[in-house]
Design a protein around this motif. Structure first.
Motif, PDB file in Angstrom:
ATOM      1  N   GLY A 238       0.775  -1.228   0.000  1.00  0.00           N
ATOM      2  CA  GLY A 238       0.000   0.000   0.000  1.00  0.00           C
ATOM      3  C   GLY A 238       0.804   1.275   0.000  1.00  0.00           C
ATOM      4  O   GLY A 238       1.296   1.716   1.039  1.00  0.00           O
ATOM      5  N   LYS A 239       0.920   1.926  -1.156  1.00  0.00           N
ATOM      6  CA  LYS A 239       1.572   3.226  -1.207  1.00  0.00           C
ATOM      7  C   LYS A 239       0.733   4.256  -0.447  1.00  0.00           C
ATOM      8  O   LYS A 239      -0.488   4.304  -0.595  1.00  0.00           O
ATOM      9  CB  LYS A 239       1.757   3.672  -2.653  1.00  0.00           C
ATOM     10  CG  LYS A 239       3.086   3.275  -3.249  1.00  0.00           C
ATOM     11  CD  LYS A 239       3.394   4.097  -4.472  1.00  0.00           C
ATOM     12  CE  LYS A 239       4.829   3.859  -4.912  1.00  0.00           C
ATOM     13  NZ  LYS A 239       5.191   4.699  -6.060  1.00  0.00           N
ATOM     14  N   ARG A 240       1.409   5.079   0.338  1.00  0.00           N
ATOM     15  CA  ARG A 240       0.677   6.072   1.107  1.00  0.00           C
ATOM     16  C   ARG A 240       0.067   7.155   0.216  1.00  0.00           C
ATOM     17  O   ARG A 240      -0.846   7.857   0.638  1.00  0.00           O
ATOM     18  CB  ARG A 240       1.602   6.696   2.153  1.00  0.00           C
ATOM     19  CG  ARG A 240       1.788   5.810   3.377  1.00  0.00           C
ATOM     20  CD  ARG A 240       2.743   6.409   4.366  1.00  0.00           C
ATOM     21  NE  ARG A 240       4.129   6.156   3.993  1.00  0.00           N
ATOM     22  CZ  ARG A 240       5.172   6.583   4.693  1.00  0.00           C
ATOM     23  NH1 ARG A 240       4.973   7.290   5.788  1.00  0.00           N
ATOM     24  NH2 ARG A 240       6.407   6.311   4.314  1.00  0.00           N
ATOM     25  N   SER A 241       0.560   7.272  -0.998  1.00  0.00           N
ATOM     26  CA  SER A 241      -0.017   8.237  -1.939  1.00  0.00           C
ATOM     27  C   SER A 241      -1.287   7.713  -2.583  1.00  0.00           C
ATOM     28  O   SER A 241      -1.976   8.454  -3.280  1.00  0.00           O
ATOM     29  CB  SER A 241       1.013   8.569  -3.023  1.00  0.00           C
ATOM     30  OG  SER A 241       1.362   7.393  -3.757  1.00  0.00           O
ATOM     31  N   GLY A 242      -1.590   6.435  -2.367  1.00  0.00           N
ATOM     32  CA  GLY A 242      -2.781   5.846  -2.960  1.00  0.00           C
ATOM     33  C   GLY A 242      -2.558   5.257  -4.342  1.00  0.00           C
ATOM     34  O   GLY A 242      -3.469   4.645  -4.908  1.00  0.00           O
ATOM     35  N   GLU A 243      -1.373   5.412  -4.904  1.00  0.00           N
ATOM     36  CA  GLU A 243      -1.071   4.875  -6.228  1.00  0.00           C
ATOM     37  C   GLU A 243      -0.652   3.416  -6.114  1.00  0.00           C
ATOM     38  O   GLU A 243      -0.453   2.878  -5.026  1.00  0.00           O
ATOM     39  CB  GLU A 243       0.044   5.698  -6.879  1.00  0.00           C
ATOM     40  CG  GLU A 243      -0.281   7.176  -7.024  1.00  0.00           C
ATOM     41  CD  GLU A 243       0.922   7.968  -7.509  1.00  0.00           C
ATOM     42  OE1 GLU A 243       2.026   7.381  -7.547  1.00  0.00           O
ATOM     43  OE2 GLU A 243       0.761   9.153  -7.834  1.00  0.00           O
ATOM     44  N   HIS A 244      -0.526   2.795  -7.292  1.00  0.00           N
ATOM     45  CA  HIS A 244      -0.033   1.421  -7.334  1.00  0.00           C
ATOM     46  C   HIS A 244       1.489   1.427  -7.470  1.00  0.00           C
ATOM     47  O   HIS A 244       2.086   2.386  -7.963  1.00  0.00           O
ATOM     48  CB  HIS A 244      -0.648   0.657  -8.513  1.00  0.00           C
ATOM     49  CG  HIS A 244      -2.133   0.485  -8.399  1.00  0.00           C
ATOM     50  ND1 HIS A 244      -2.729  -0.152  -7.340  1.00  0.00           N
ATOM     51  CD2 HIS A 244      -3.140   0.867  -9.237  1.00  0.00           C
ATOM     52  CE1 HIS A 244      -4.032  -0.169  -7.510  1.00  0.00           C
ATOM     53  NE2 HIS A 244      -4.316   0.453  -8.651  1.00  0.00           N
ATOM     54  N   PHE A 245       2.091   0.335  -7.026  1.00  0.00           N
ATOM     55  CA  PHE A 245       3.530   0.193  -7.197  1.00  0.00           C
ATOM     56  C   PHE A 245       3.856  -0.008  -8.671  1.00  0.00           C
ATOM     57  O   PHE A 245       3.102  -0.644  -9.417  1.00  0.00           O
ATOM     58  CB  PHE A 245       4.058  -0.985  -6.378  1.00  0.00           C
ATOM     59  CG  PHE A 245       4.020  -0.751  -4.899  1.00  0.00           C
ATOM     60  CD1 PHE A 245       4.882   0.150  -4.302  1.00  0.00           C
ATOM     61  CD2 PHE A 245       3.112  -1.434  -4.089  1.00  0.00           C
ATOM     62  CE1 PHE A 245       4.847   0.363  -2.930  1.00  0.00           C
ATOM     63  CE2 PHE A 245       3.067  -1.229  -2.732  1.00  0.00           C
ATOM     64  CZ  PHE A 245       3.936  -0.320  -2.143  1.00  0.00           C
ATOM     65  N   THR A 246       4.994   0.527  -9.090  1.00  0.00           N
ATOM     66  CA  THR A 246       5.399   0.491 -10.496  1.00  0.00           C
ATOM     67  C   THR A 246       6.582  -0.447 -10.687  1.00  0.00           C
ATOM     68  O   THR A 246       7.123  -1.008  -9.724  1.00  0.00           O
ATOM     69  CB  THR A 246       5.779   1.897 -10.964  1.00  0.00           C
ATOM     70  OG1 THR A 246       6.934   2.340 -10.210  1.00  0.00           O
ATOM     71  CG2 THR A 246       4.629   2.875 -10.733  1.00  0.00           C
ATOM     72  N   GLU A 247       6.991  -0.591 -11.939  1.00  0.00           N
ATOM     73  CA  GLU A 247       8.177  -1.392 -12.243  1.00  0.00           C
ATOM     74  C   GLU A 247       9.420  -0.778 -11.607  1.00  0.00           C
ATOM     75  O   GLU A 247      10.329  -1.506 -11.185  1.00  0.00           O
ATOM     76  CB  GLU A 247       8.358  -1.511 -13.755  1.00  0.00           C
ATOM     77  CG  GLU A 247       7.281  -2.341 -14.437  1.00  0.00           C
ATOM     78  CD  GLU A 247       7.547  -2.492 -15.926  1.00  0.00           C
ATOM     79  OE1 GLU A 247       8.615  -2.009 -16.382  1.00  0.00           O
ATOM     80  OE2 GLU A 247       6.718  -3.090 -16.625  1.00  0.00           O
ATOM     81  N   ASP A 248       9.485   0.553 -11.560  1.00  0.00           N
ATOM     82  CA  ASP A 248      10.624   1.200 -10.907  1.00  0.00           C
ATOM     83  C   ASP A 248      10.668   0.856  -9.422  1.00  0.00           C
ATOM     84  O   ASP A 248      11.748   0.629  -8.862  1.00  0.00           O
ATOM     85  CB  ASP A 248      10.533   2.719 -11.094  1.00  0.00           C
ATOM     86  CG  ASP A 248      10.740   3.146 -12.541  1.00  0.00           C
ATOM     87  OD1 ASP A 248      11.368   2.376 -13.293  1.00  0.00           O
ATOM     88  OD2 ASP A 248      10.262   4.231 -12.914  1.00  0.00           O
ATOM     89  N   ASP A 249       9.503   0.820  -8.779  1.00  0.00           N
ATOM     90  CA  ASP A 249       9.457   0.414  -7.366  1.00  0.00           C
ATOM     91  C   ASP A 249       9.922  -1.029  -7.206  1.00  0.00           C
ATOM     92  O   ASP A 249      10.626  -1.368  -6.253  1.00  0.00           O
ATOM     93  CB  ASP A 249       8.032   0.558  -6.832  1.00  0.00           C
ATOM     94  CG  ASP A 249       7.570   2.004  -6.794  1.00  0.00           C
ATOM     95  OD1 ASP A 249       8.426   2.892  -6.600  1.00  0.00           O
ATOM     96  OD2 ASP A 249       6.360   2.253  -6.978  1.00  0.00           O
TER      97      ASP A 249
END
Length: 248
Positions: free
Chosen positions: A137-148
């Motif tokens: 769960g990203k605190r920004s509400g976004e989904h994790f990306t390939e960079d993450d």
């Protein structure tokens, strides 16, 4: 047209360099923050905290596989914000990541579900799989990306080295404790074994002293050969013990 295409490519390349440099700086800062490498449980908690900070995640978990290499033996969970993820589900995902043949794994919640997205990376040292690390769960509400996903993989490599070093420190401390115990045991054995021949020698000398004639002018005393032989054997035992002690 060719020059515009080259310019566009250069702009993208520079942007990627900036992003990569920022990612490497975050990884370096996370690695430098891992200073306390003992005990192992604290190391796992610290790594979970650093992974959350690196990817701005709500929660993180680190787990180590048992000696058989399948089930999780040690797990540390850190929650910076309350994610809508069941602890059992977090552990299940962590165990799946640790046993997966892939280096990383990333998931998005199914449509209609409020579960946060998650990403995990396998921990390995020298080709040996030792566990996994994951964030939720990203605190920004976004989904994790390939960079993450790539950042967590790189951080996982650093984390695995820290865990391995912490394990070595723990083994060293345990070995020192066992060595201290052996020293105490050896000292007790030596004191006990040396007390026996010394007591025997003192007893024989006391008996001989009681048999001595204290009449003035009669300094010569006949000493039994058996008593002298017992004293000599006790002295030889003490000599051998001293040699064994020097060898030890």
């Amino acid at each position: 047209a060719a020059s515009r295409a080259c310019a566009t490519a250069l702009v993208h390349a520079r942007a990627n360099e900036v992003l990569e440099s920022a990612e490497l700086r975050r990884l370096r800062a996370a690695a430098l923050a891992i200073t306390d490498l003992s005990p192992l449980s604290r190391v796992l908690e610290r790594l979970a905290e650093q992974a959350c900070g690196l990817l701005n995640a709500s929660a993180g978990a680190v787990g180590l596989l048992d000696p058989d290499g399948y089930a999780l033996a040690d797990v540390a969970v850190t929650e910076l914000a309350a994610p809508a993820t069941d602890p059992a589900a977090m552990r299940a995902f962590l165990e799946e990541v640790a046993n997966d043949d892939r280096a990383t794994c990333r998931r998005r919640p199914a449509a209609g579900l409020r579960e946060p997205s998650c990403v995990g990376a396998r921990l390995h040292v020298g080709g040996e799989r030792i566990g996994g690390i994951c964030v939720f769960g990203k605190r920004s509400g976004e989904h994790f990306t390939e960079d993450d996903e790539r950042a967590l993989e790189l951080f996982g490599e650093q984390a695995a080295l820290a865990i391995d070093y912490s394990r070595q420190l723990q083994l060293t401390e345990e070995a020192q404790q066992r060595l201290a115990g052996l020293h105490d045991e050896l000292s007790a054995v030596i004191a006990h074994d040396m007390r026996s021949p010394i007591s025997s020698m003192l007893l024989q000398i006391d008996l001989l002293m009681e048999q001595c004639d204290t009449t003035p002018g009669l300094e010569s005393v006949v000493v039994p050969c058996a008593a002298l032989d017992r004293i000599r054997k006790s002295a030889q035992r003490l000599s051998r013990m001293a040699e064994d002690l020097l060898d030890a």
